[in-house]
Structures are given as C-alpha cells and as structure tokens.
Scaffold this motif. Sequence first.
Motif, PDB file in Angstrom:
ATOM      1  N   UNK A 142      -4.430  -1.140  -5.801  1.00 25.56           N
ATOM      2  CA  UNK A 142      -3.823  -1.752  -4.614  1.00 25.56           C
ATOM      3  C   UNK A 142      -4.658  -2.968  -4.231  1.00 25.56           C
ATOM      4  N   UNK A 143      -4.176  -4.159  -4.575  1.00 28.64           N
ATOM      5  CA  UNK A 143      -4.959  -5.384  -4.338  1.00 28.64           C
ATOM      6  C   UNK A 143      -4.661  -5.958  -2.954  1.00 28.64           C
ATOM      7  N   UNK A 144      -5.443  -6.950  -2.588  1.00 30.30           N
ATOM      8  CA  UNK A 144      -5.293  -7.584  -1.272  1.00 30.30           C
ATOM      9  C   UNK A 144      -4.057  -8.474  -1.224  1.00 30.30           C
ATOM     10  N   UNK A 159       0.830  -1.207   0.000  1.00 27.15           N
ATOM     11  CA  UNK A 159       0.000   0.000   0.000  1.00 27.15           C
ATOM     12  C   UNK A 159       0.871   1.267   0.000  1.00 27.15           C
ATOM     13  N   UNK A 160       1.908   1.274   0.833  1.00 26.67           N
ATOM     14  CA  UNK A 160       2.823   2.422   0.861  1.00 26.67           C
ATOM     15  C   UNK A 160       3.507   2.590  -0.490  1.00 26.67           C
ATOM     16  N   UNK A 161       3.920   1.472  -1.089  1.00 24.15           N
ATOM     17  CA  UNK A 161       4.595   1.524  -2.388  1.00 24.15           C
ATOM     18  C   UNK A 161       3.650   2.051  -3.468  1.00 24.15           C
ATOM     19  N   UNK A 174      -8.477   1.518  -4.010  1.00 25.34           N
ATOM     20  CA  UNK A 174      -8.403   0.722  -2.778  1.00 25.34           C
ATOM     21  C   UNK A 174      -9.220  -0.564  -2.966  1.00 25.34           C
ATOM     22  N   UNK A 175      -8.544  -1.625  -3.422  1.00 22.76           N
ATOM     23  CA  UNK A 175      -9.243  -2.887  -3.716  1.00 22.76           C
ATOM     24  C   UNK A 175      -8.953  -3.970  -2.691  1.00 22.76           C
ATOM     25  N   UNK A 176      -8.332  -3.601  -1.572  1.00 18.70           N
ATOM     26  CA  UNK A 176      -8.097  -4.569  -0.498  1.00 18.70           C
ATOM     27  C   UNK A 176      -9.219  -4.424   0.526  1.00 18.70           C
ATOM     28  N   UNK A 177     -10.258  -5.244   0.364  1.00 16.15           N
ATOM     29  CA  UNK A 177     -11.445  -5.126   1.236  1.00 16.15           C
ATOM     30  C   UNK A 177     -11.321  -5.947   2.510  1.00 16.15           C
ATOM     31  N   UNK A 178     -10.263  -6.752   2.610  1.00 19.59           N
ATOM     32  CA  UNK A 178     -10.138  -7.662   3.756  1.00 19.59           C
ATOM     33  C   UNK A 178      -9.382  -7.008   4.909  1.00 19.59           C
TER      34      UNK A 178
END
Length: 451
Positions: A191-193, A115-117, A137-141
């Motif tokens: 940004x994936x999970x 995410x930072x990258x 923002x595609x990291x829903x977990x």
Amino acid sequence: MAFEGLAERLQGTLNKITGKGKINEADVKEMMREVRFALIEADVNLKVVKSFVKTVSERAVGQDVMKSLTPGQQVVKIVKDELTNLMGGEQNPIQFARKSPTVIMMVGLQGAGKTTTTGKLATVLRKKHNKNPLLVAADIYRPAAIQQLETLGKQISVPVFSMGTDQSPVEIARRAMEEAEKEHNDVVIIDTAGRLHVDEALMQELKDIRELTKPDEVFLVVDAMTGQDAVNVAKSFDEMIGITGVVLTKLDGDTRGGAALSIRTVTEKPIKFVGMGEKMDALESFHPERMASRILGMGDVMSLIEKAQENVDEEKAKELEQKLRTQSFTLDDFLDQLQQVKKMGPLDEILKMMPGANKIKGLDNAKVDEGQMGRVEAVIYSMTLAERESPDIINASRKKRIAVGSGTSIQEVNRLLKQFEEMKKMVKQMTNMQQKGKKKGKMPGFDSFFK
C-alpha cells in the motif's frame, strides 16, 4: 448503481429498433444519434464515443444485418459486442508469479480508496485463490493509513508489515520482502503513498519501490465517481511508472460509468477489479461481457451464480431440497434461507442481475426494504420451537405474544405466515409439475432444480 442513466437510455433506444420488422440506414442513424448522446451524458471520453459510434454504425448497416429476419436483435448484439470490446473484451485475471511471492503494488491518488481496496484485495486472494498474503504499510506520510491498514488486517485475519513513519517507503518494502520470505507469504501487497495530485516526488518514490520489488502487478486505484479525471489520472500514472491494471472503486455509487467505458481504450490497460460496496468482500473481478449485459438489461447470470456459490452452504441446500420435496419445510428453514440470501448482497442489486429484470416496471427505482427482512427475522425469533415447526398452531393469542416479543404488529405476523404458506404452495405446484413432466418426458427449467 453505476450506469443506471446510461442503461436506461440505451435500453430505451434499442427497444425502439428491436420492435421493428425491418430497419434501414435512417433507423440506424437515428439510433446512433441517441446512443452518442447517452454516452456523452455518461461522461465517456469523446474520442471513445466517436470510435464506438462509427464501429457500431458500420456493422449495423451491413448486408447480413439488413437482410436478417431479426435485424433489431442483430443490432442489439452488435452494441453488446462493441460495449464488451470497449471495456476490454474478456476478463483479465491477476498474473501470479511462477516463483513466490507474487508482488502487487497499489498506487493512486489520495481519497480513491487505495488502503481499503488493499484490504479487499487480500480478502479476495485469501478466499478465492487460497493465498497467504502479507500487507505492507508503505504510506509513511499519512499515519492514519498505517493504522487503517493494521485495523483492516486484524479484521480480515491477514498479517500487516509496518515500520511506522521513520523509515523510507523503499526500506519498508525491502524489509517486507524479507519478512514474506521468512513467513512463507505467497503474495505481498504494498500500500503506497498517495497525493492530492500527480507530482514528481511521488512518482520517483513509486519508481524506486518498483525497481526494488519488481512487482508482478501494479494496480492503479481510481475513484469511478471522478469520471474523466479518473481516465486522465490513469494515463499519467501509466506514462510515468507503468501500470498493469486498474481497480475502479465506488462503482456501486451514483456514478455515470464513463471511466469504466473509457479507461481501457485510453490507457490500453485492463480493468482488473471493481469495488461494489463497503464490505471487505465487496471487490469483484471485472468481466466486460457481464457488465455489457447488465448495461443493456440482459442480466448477469454468471455473477449471480458465483454469488450463490460463495454464500450458500451446499450441504444446507441439499437438505433444503429434500425438505421442499417432502413438504417438511419449516419457518426455521425459511429463516436460514433468508440469512443466506442476505449474504449475497443488497437484494435490489441481486434482482437486477436476473435476465429480463429491466422489463419489470419500476424495478429501476425499487429499493428493497432491508428493514423488513430484519422484522421477519424478529418475528420468527419470537416464536417457540413448536410454532416454528408447526405454524398451524399459531392462534390469535400466540400472534399477539409474537408481535409484542418482536416489536412488530399482528398484521406483520399474519403477513409472514401468509407468505410462508404461499411459498409452500408454490413449491408443491412446481414439484407436481415436475412429476408430470417426468411422465411425459421433459420439463424445461425445472430439471436443474429438482433431480
């Protein structure tokens, strides 16, 4: 900084051979035995070590090298060439789409700094490539990932598309593509999970996002600190979803560097970027030749020049040149230069980019006292305008006042004034040498600074 142990071992080994007038196969064999140990110690993949040692040995015992007037230097060049090839040969830039938007998928395991990258990459694209990115923002977990990306977006003034945790990542990606088209964003960074380990559910989700968005780049973010595990992760992700490049994070940390030296050979995918610090602009394009030069203590002049170009104000530099020539350089100018140099990054890292820095005794363990720079600033800020313009007027009582105002000591005030005067003298000497050089013809090394 990464590679420090490897760099020290390799430089020590190569220095032995460059000092010899002639070398033979036994010398090369002994050198390569030490190189092998150094690479294994740096956690380089064993197959990669074997191949590297074999290639260098074969080239080093060639007739052209053995009969050369400078065989040791030829061997050093061979090692540098092969190190460069090991890491990919040449820089591999981002492949932008012919028709906007360019879509970049960021994938990787949890904790690698994905995410930072993502935020750092957006900063690079905006500043260096004049792009208008949209972060997704595609990291829903991991709800914190969405919040983190939104915070980063505000910090770097880049829009973030998010739909919370109720929608599927595939739907979020689809809607983000529509948003990018509507808002004319020419780059979409998704940004994936991540997971703690590679699993089937994660891979299927990534495949679905890939199928929908048809990304131009799929960047795998891996933590350089994990060594060979990073190489194994890269191999797994590439086999399951296909990656186009790797971003190594924490390369400024206490890592042995094995991942950077192995990942290209094992995956046949290039290292695109490396994370070199925590700040949002601390993501650098990866240049294999420059990294090989740094490992072998040859410096990295091109990266140093680029850092200067990015952080030093050109107009101020011209104004400074004029002041140096006319000897009207003041403490305010000194302060301004100090602040511009600070923007380039940690000074100990900048010093190591200079050619020959490896020969400066103790530099490897030297740590520049950044706090000292802060004290210098405090001392100058505690002076009046007249004192900054004409430091000659600073007498004992003024020094006492400045020391109290800056929270330092009279000794530190004296030290700064002495350093300032010494610098002015040095510049005057250089200017005088330049003038004499012009009368005689040429003055190598100074013409580029004083025109």
